[in-house]
Design a protein around this motif. Structure first.
Motif, short mmCIF file in Angstrom:
data_model
loop_
_atom_site.label_atom_id
_atom_site.label_comp_id
_atom_site.label_asym_id
_atom_site.label_seq_id
_atom_site.Cartn_x
_atom_site.Cartn_y
_atom_site.Cartn_z
N LEU A 49 0.83 -1.20 0.00
CA LEU A 49 0.00 0.00 0.00
C LEU A 49 0.87 1.25 0.00
N GLY A 50 1.96 1.20 0.75
CA GLY A 50 2.89 2.32 0.76
C GLY A 50 3.42 2.60 -0.64
N ILE A 51 3.71 1.53 -1.37
CA ILE A 51 4.21 1.70 -2.74
C ILE A 51 3.11 2.33 -3.61
N ALA A 52 1.88 1.83 -3.42
CA ALA A 52 0.76 2.37 -4.20
C ALA A 52 0.58 3.86 -3.93
N VAL A 53 0.72 4.24 -2.67
CA VAL A 53 0.53 5.64 -2.31
C VAL A 53 1.63 6.51 -2.91
N ILE A 54 2.85 6.01 -2.91
CA ILE A 54 3.95 6.77 -3.52
C ILE A 54 3.60 7.02 -5.00
N LEU A 55 3.06 6.00 -5.63
CA LEU A 55 2.67 6.11 -7.04
C LEU A 55 1.59 7.19 -7.23
N VAL A 56 0.57 7.11 -6.39
CA VAL A 56 -0.56 8.05 -6.51
C VAL A 56 -0.10 9.48 -6.24
N LEU A 108 3.00 6.29 4.42
CA LEU A 108 4.31 5.70 4.66
C LEU A 108 4.47 5.40 6.15
N GLN A 109 3.94 6.29 6.98
CA GLN A 109 3.97 6.03 8.42
C GLN A 109 3.21 4.74 8.73
N GLY A 110 2.05 4.57 8.08
CA GLY A 110 1.26 3.36 8.30
C GLY A 110 1.99 2.11 7.89
N SER A 111 2.69 2.19 6.77
CA SER A 111 3.45 1.02 6.31
C SER A 111 4.53 0.66 7.31
N VAL A 112 5.20 1.68 7.83
CA VAL A 112 6.29 1.42 8.79
C VAL A 112 5.71 0.89 10.10
N GLN A 113 4.57 1.45 10.52
CA GLN A 113 3.95 1.00 11.76
C GLN A 113 3.58 -0.48 11.73
N ALA A 114 3.26 -0.96 10.55
CA ALA A 114 2.84 -2.36 10.45
C ALA A 114 4.02 -3.31 10.60
N LEU A 115 5.23 -2.83 10.36
CA LEU A 115 6.39 -3.72 10.45
C LEU A 115 6.60 -4.15 11.90
N MET A 116 6.90 -5.42 12.08
CA MET A 116 6.94 -5.97 13.44
C MET A 116 7.92 -5.24 14.38
N PRO A 117 9.12 -4.91 13.91
CA PRO A 117 10.05 -4.25 14.85
C PRO A 117 9.54 -2.89 15.34
N VAL A 118 8.71 -2.24 14.54
CA VAL A 118 8.14 -0.95 14.97
C VAL A 118 6.85 -1.18 15.73
N ASN A 119 6.03 -2.07 15.19
CA ASN A 119 4.71 -2.32 15.77
C ASN A 119 4.81 -2.75 17.23
N ARG A 120 5.80 -3.54 17.56
CA ARG A 120 5.93 -4.06 18.93
C ARG A 120 6.08 -2.93 19.94
N PHE A 121 6.63 -1.79 19.50
CA PHE A 121 6.84 -0.68 20.42
C PHE A 121 5.68 0.31 20.41
N ILE A 122 5.25 0.70 19.21
CA ILE A 122 4.35 1.85 19.17
C ILE A 122 2.86 1.47 19.16
N HIS A 123 2.56 0.20 18.92
CA HIS A 123 1.15 -0.18 18.88
C HIS A 123 0.51 0.04 20.25
N PHE A 124 -0.73 0.44 20.26
CA PHE A 124 -1.51 0.77 21.45
C PHE A 124 -1.16 2.14 22.03
N THR A 125 -0.13 2.82 21.51
CA THR A 125 0.26 4.10 22.11
C THR A 125 -0.42 5.27 21.39
N ASP A 126 -0.15 6.48 21.89
CA ASP A 126 -0.70 7.69 21.27
C ASP A 126 -0.11 7.95 19.89
#
Lengths: 913, 64
Positions: free
Chosen positions: A290-297, A333-351
């Motif tokens: 989706l991140g790639i699609a958005v870059i395209l759009v 792009l933020q959403g794509s990064v948030q979905a990645l496990m190394p990021v998601n484990r920290f920031i998920h559920f937070t503000d």
């Protein structure tokens, strides 16, 4: 006379001109105005809801006395109001303006249009708000309006198909513009996804239902908000610059990529959860796509704007869209990064995620919708906007949003850091308190920006000469170039199959949409169902009728929006809350209440964690027992005091206390432990290996399931200076963490004491050994409201021990230590007290194991004479200790007092608590 | 399954790119809507420009 003749000539020219153009379809300007008005009214109301919600983080009691205005219900109405009221009406207004232009046909019917307007606003938005405020809601994210409202939403989408899609089908255009694609796709796919996302989780429980909920959470944004906002951007950029977009081919590639990948994203809200890992990984991969699609759009949009920077800066509607385009790139792009496990484990559920969603809904969708409204407002008869006001609106919104997103992003990182540590949960709440205040303040310029936007629409001049000259004089070079070229149909004479490409592509779209449900919901659901059948203990208890009712109240008050019910397969989660949530534990959860946000701690292991009276006091007013809590009070669940819960209050209590019961009573962990290898904090292994998910934690921070033999003995410093420092720090810690129950002076008379049984200890009335204080701080006191505090740093616990020692005031009169009295006391103790307190007074009598709180170990605690006398006189309400006034005379009681106070110190025989 | 989806999406995109690259008629066809959209837009603008100073061509709630 001359003037009249000129007027007549001018009028005739215009009529002739119109007759020449002839076939231009009519546009429903009345409906446009109505939807614009409704969108702005609901926008301001929804933002006010949001500001109230944000204010309650700083002032939890603000407007907190009644259920209608409680945090959870306002939060539901905030998001649903933005979704249906603001964006829904704004998009509909734009459809009435743009569909006749793109389809070259009018919308189907003015009558249907007004019917749709009334349904959307008076059968969906208004009743939805009222019902949610009255406590009739659905505790599913982006699906909070109750099912009865959902029926009208589906009806509205069916009407939209007739009103807006049918004109395109009737027009049989061979050159369907990309905005039309987005409008058609958005209406049809939302019509399909909405009932699935709203109804299926009610029928499919727990983890299986969460898979469907996850799909809808993202489909709401991906199939409703994004396509319609993209339609506006794709229309408004060429309509304003009067130049064709850079590439229609790229725009369609982006369109299909978006519709292919967006529905596949949903499960990224449940990474590290009990949903099968294949589905989680699928969602993560789709998020990257989706991140790639958005870059395209976005690249296509920005290339379409190249050379138009002057227009962007001058034309406020286009500037709104430009801001939205940039926000779309950032948030995606933020959403794509948030979905990645190394990021998601920290920031998920937070503000961080809340900042992300505000960037999406305001920065992207709302800015583009505002641009669309301003654009059409300038081009419909009788309406113009006030440019100065509109300009102010833009800057207020841009500044407010930037501040809000930056603030929430940093707050999320702070929360993530605290959650990774061993600090108590409440420390994360304290740490972001100032950020929540800034977030609330950032909402004010946003509200002002929206209000100014509204004012700009109603205070504009009736006629804008500037716009008139622009639209009449500027010829489009690209259009001229195209019109000079040979007709498209000539070139396609040998490629007639291309006229079927739309049908093929549409079929592929529907097919892929169905595939997303198959891959991310149905197949994982089947896998979960099989696992539940295989693993679930046969003795797993169902919820009682009271617990079921309590679950409904829990959902209606929005508890799941602050407290998750899913311990993720992450070391930090397991350390803090206990074993990861298993799919079978959610077997009876209709609908799932997993949640996607943590302001309070996860509650899935709440069984046996806090006693009844603590829970009731906490529900009545959380600040009674947790001083810095931001949780709302629920006084409407009580008849005036925490000790008088209503039936609903008792039902919620029953439900909360049932959470995790099945896990604890089933013996599941012991069984699994026997057949698996103990893990060591390897998060990735836990996430990818289903067997690891079942491994219970060694010592979960918040669990008080049993006494921990590993409690360290915390000795205060021996150096007087160091001790003084420890006492000082302990005083601060005590005031923050303990005073709400034990009182500011430690006399057990804190705000919550009236609601708790047994009463919080008067810690000035006894001398405690280091061992006893360490044990209590580490394990809590089972059977009382005293929780374990082992998640606090050891230095802090030691400081508390030092401070509590400093509170003890030795009695004025020393003990007599008379041998005869002691002997008599020992005899009486053996006859009356040893069955509970043990022969040696170590609290280990034959009955002790069945008692909670445990009988006092007098070797570790030396009560003052007054306290011991008081206990013998009156007993200890809420414990097994009875009054002995009627059984023992005053001399005997005095002898007992002397005896138990003489026991303090190392026992003659080893004993344990 | 997810591998299949990734391959499927990639294959569709690759096929589209190939068609676009190899088939000029497709390029003309796929780019046509962006011009026709502007042409229609100009017609509406022209009509609005012609009627802006008077209300006689607008009827209540619609465009005559």
């Amino acid at each position: 006379m001359t003037t009249s003749a000129q007027n007549l000539t001018s009028r005739n020219e215009r009529v002739i001109n119109t007759q020449t153009l002839g076939a231009l379809p009519s546009i429903e300007y009345g409906l446009i105005r109505a939807h614009v008005f409704a969108s702005l009214v609901t926008l301001v109301i929804s933002v006010l809801f949001g500001i109230l919600v944000a204010t309650k983080f700083t002032f939890p009691e603000f407007l907190g006395g009644h259920g209608w205005l409680t945090w959870g219900r306002l939060r539901y109405n905030h998001t649903q109001g933005i979704f249906f009221g603001w964006l829904g009406n704004a998009f509909l207004a734009f459809f009435y303006y743009v569909v006749p232009r793109l389809a070259n046909r009018p919308v189907l019917s003015r009558r249907i249009g007004w019917f749709l307007f009334w349904i959307w606003n008076f059968a969906v938005v208004l009743p939805g708000w009222v019902l949610v405020a009255a406590g009739f809601s659905q505790p599913l994210e982006w699906a909070e309006f109750p099912l009865v409202v959902d029926a009208f939403v589906v009806l509205a989408f069916i009407l939209m198909v007739f009103e807006f899609v049918l004109p395109f089908l009737r027009a049989r255009l061979s050159d369907l513009y990309v905005s039309a694609w987005y409008i058609i796709g958005g209406i049809i796919f939302t019509m399909l996804a909405y009932p699935v996302g709203n109804l299926v989780p009610e029928l499919v429980p727990g983890a299986r239902g969460a898979a469907f909920s996850g799909l809808w959470i993202h489909d709401a944004v991906g199939l409703f908000v994004t396509p319609f906002a993209a339609a506006i951007a794709y229309y408004l950029i060429p309509a304003t610059t009067r130049r064709a977009i850079f590439s229609h081919f790229l725009s369609l590639v982006g369109f299909w990529l978006l519709f292919f990948t967006y529905p596949l994203n949903g499960t990224h809200h449940y990474v590290y959860s009990a949903i099968p890992m294949a589905a989680q990984k699928g969602a993560i991969v789709a998020s990257v796509y989706l991140g790639i699609a958005v870059i395209l759009v976005v690249t296509n949009w920005l290339l379409s704007l190249r050379g138009s920077s002057g227009t962007v800066s001058k034309d406020v509607p286009l500037r709104f869209v430009w801001f939205g385009v940039v926000a779309y790139l950032v948030v995606s792009l933020q959403g794509s990064v948030q979905a990645l496990m190394p990021v998601n484990r920290f920031i998920h559920f937070t503000d961080w995620v809340i900042g992300h969603s505000h960037l999406a809904m305001i920065g992207f969708a709302s800015f583009i919708a505002l641009g669309g409204i301003a654009h059409l407002w300038q081009r419909i008869p009788g309406t113009r906007y006030n440019e100065r006001m509109m300009n102010w609106s833009f800057w207020l919104l841009a500044i407010g949003l930037t501040l809000m997103v930056a603030d929430l992003t940093i707050a999320g990182l702070v929360e993530a850091q605290v959650w990774q540590s061993s600090a108590p949960w409440i420390d994360s709440v304290r740490a972001v308190g100032s950020y929540w205040l800034v977030r609330t303040l950032s909402g004010l310029p946003i509200l002002a920006g929206f209000v100014l936007f509204w004012i700009s629409l109603v205070t504009g001049p009736k006629l804008s000469e500037a716009t008139k000259s622009e639209t009449s004089s500027e010829a489009s070079e690209s259009v001229v170039a195209f019109e000079n070229a040979s007709p498209v149909s000539d070139k396609l004479s040998s490629t007639g199959w291309l006229s079927y490409a739309y049908v093929v592509a549409f079929g592929a779209g529907v097919g892929f949409f169905a595939l997303s449900f198959l891959v991310l919901a149905i197949l994982p659901g089947k896998e979960l169902e099989d696992e539940i059948k295989r693993v679930a203990p046969v003795t797993m208890p169902m919820l009682t009728a009271s617990e079921q009712r309590g679950r409904v109240v829990y959902g209606r008050e929005g508890c799941a929006y602050c407290h998750t019910q899913q311990v993720r397969s992450l070391a930090a989660d397991v350390r803090r809350f206990g074993a990861p949530t298993e799919p079978w534990e959610t077997k009876y959860d209709y609908p799932q209440l997993w949640g996607t946000r943590r302001i309070g701690p996860d509650l899935s292991r709440e069984f046996n964690l806090h006693p009844r009276d603590w829970q009731l006091a906490h529900l009545y007013n959380p600040r009674l027992v947790v001083g810095d809590s931001v949780m709302p009070s629920y006084p409407w669940l009580f008849s005036g005091s925490p000790n008088q819960p209503t039936q609903e209050g008792l039902d919620v209590l029953a439900y909360i206390q049932s959470l995790g019961r099945a896990r604890q009573l089933s013996g599941f962990d012991r069984q699994t432990l026997a057949s698996s290898v103990q893990f060591e904090t390897a998060d990735m292994v836990m996430a990818s290996e289903p067997s690891a998910r079942a491994t219970p934690p060694v010592v979960p921070i918040a669990m008080v399931g049993g006494y921990s033999l590993s409690a360290p003995v915390l000795h205060p410093a021996s150096d007087p200076d160091d001790l003084q420092e420890e006492v000082s720090r302990g005083r601060t810690l005590f005031a923050v963490n303990c005073a709400s129950c034990h009182g500011s002076t430690g006399r057990g008379d804190g705000k919550a004491s009236a609601s708790l049984l047994p009463k919080p200890a008067n810690i000035t009335a006894a001398r405690f050994s280091d061992e006893r204080l360490s044990s209590v701080l580490w394990n809590g006191v089972a059977g009382s409201a005293m929780p374990p505090w082992r998640q606090m740093p050891t230095e802090d616990l030691r400081a508390l021990v030092a401070y509590i020692h400093s509170l003890h005031v030795p009695g004025a009169a020393p003990s007599t230590q008379d041998v005869k009295t002691l002997h008599e006391g020992k005899s009486l103790f053996g006859a009356n007290c040893a069955s509970c307190h043990g022969d040696t007074g170590a609290g280990d009598g034959p009955a002790a194991g069945a008692l909670a709180p445990s009988p006092t170990n007098f070797h570790l605690k030396k009560p003052t004479e007054e306290r011991a006398w008081d206990v013998l006189e009156n007993g200890v309400p809420g414990t097994a200790m009875p009054p002995w006034r009627s059984q023992l005379n005053a001399d005997e009681r005095r002898a007992l007092v002397e005896f138990v106070r003489s026991l303090y110190g190392p026992p003659q025989e080893n004993s344990t608590q | 399954m997810i591998n299949l989806i990734v391959i499927l999406i990639s294959a569709i995109m690759l096929a589209l790119l190939l068609v676009w690259w190899r088939w000029p008629a497709f390029r003309v066809w796929i780019e046509a809507p962006k011009y026709s959209m502007l042409r229609r837009e100009r017609r509406f603008d022209d009509q609005i420009t012609g009627t802006r100073t008077g209300n006689e061509l607008f009827v209540d709630g619609g465009h005559a």
